[in-house]
Write an enzyme that holds these catalytic residues in place. Structure first.
Site, PDB file in Angstrom:
ATOM      1  CB  CYS A  62      -1.004   0.011   1.149  1.00  0.00           C
ATOM      2  SG  CYS A  62      -0.334  -0.384   2.766  1.00  0.00           S
ATOM      3  CG  ASP A 186      -8.196   2.182   0.614  1.00  0.00           C
ATOM      4  OD1 ASP A 186      -7.063   1.658   0.582  1.00  0.00           O
ATOM      5  OD2 ASP A 186      -9.076   1.879   1.425  1.00  0.00           O
ATOM      6  CG  HIS A 188      -5.414  -0.998   1.408  1.00  0.00           C
ATOM      7  ND1 HIS A 188      -5.464   0.296   1.892  1.00  0.00           N
ATOM      8  CD2 HIS A 188      -4.401  -1.600   2.053  1.00  0.00           C
ATOM      9  CE1 HIS A 188      -4.521   0.458   2.805  1.00  0.00           C
ATOM     10  NE2 HIS A 188      -3.861  -0.673   2.919  1.00  0.00           N
TER      11      HIS A 188
END
Length: 234
Positions: A62, A186, A188
């Site tokens: 990440c 994000d 992820h």
């Protein structure tokens, strides 16, 4: 000043890597901005996230993806013509600087905010500020620093806390109610590059303070202007 790319990109000969444009750009556009004083990213960036480039980095990549998004910002703003680094190139940079051992290169090891600012400085000559926050709920005490960053610099911010990393694209803050909102990109995400799906499912969305847990947080605030004094802790 000599630290801004003032040549019009439409008139300049820019040697841009062919990879550019293969990812989604500015996936936050179209989202409604919450009430409060807003301060947002300026310019163009690419959305880097898990499992792109045929790399299964779920669970460890990440921060690499956040760094790649930041590097893409400098490329799109014509601060550099260097291509966005791969995971292995990022790891090699840290090894060559003496921050990691040889077996770090090619591994599935995490990196954090310190490594992000170190790579930005070495690879792109970008200075950064590191914002240390003892616990997630205390982020509220640093809202004016974040507002100042987006108003003055306009660059994406890398958030590192616990074992997770996010990219911060902006904030809003209501001084009367003390309510803060955070525009989170994000890394992820593992789905298809579809903006509607990404926004609808909250992978790029405004989040409240609960996004920050009780972990210790370091935020890497890259500086848009050159000629600084290097990284600093604030």
């Amino acid at each position: 000043p000599m630290d801004h790319p003032y040549i019009r990109s439409t008139n300049a000969i820019v040697f841009v890597p062919a990879k550019i444009g293969q990812r989604l750009l500015n996936v936050h556009e179209g989202l409604s901005t919450p009430e409060g004083q807003p301060a947002l990213i300026r310019g163009t960036y690419e959305y880097y996230h898990y499992t792109q480039d045929n790399i299964d980095d779920s669970g460890w990549g990440c921060a690499y993806r956040s760094l790649q998004t930041i590097e893409s910002w400098y490329l799109h703003q014509n601060y550099t013509t260097k291509p966005v680094q791969t995971h292995r190139e990022i790891q090699t940079t840290l090894y060559e600087l003496g921050h990691k051992k040889r077996d770090f290169v090619g591994s599935n090891s995490w990196i954090g905010s310190f490594e992000v600012h170190t790579v930005l400085k070495k690879y792109m000559g970008v200075d950064s500020k590191i914002l240390n926050i003892a616990s997630g709920p205390l982020v509220i005490d640093h809202m004016y620093q974040l507002i100042d960053h987006f108003e003055r610099q306009g660059t994406p911010v890398m958030i590192g806390g616990g074992v997770l990393a996010y990219t911060l694209l902006g904030v809003t803050y209501n001084d009367k109610t003390k309510k803060a909102m955070f525009l989170i990109l994000d890394p992820h995400y593992t789905g298809k590059d579809d903006v509607n799906s990404i926004q609808k499912k909250g992978w790029c969305a405004w989040k409240d303070i609960s996004i920050f847990k009780k972990d210790f947080y370091n935020m890497c605030l890259p500086q848009a202007k050159g000629g600084g004094a290097g990284s600093s802790v604030i």
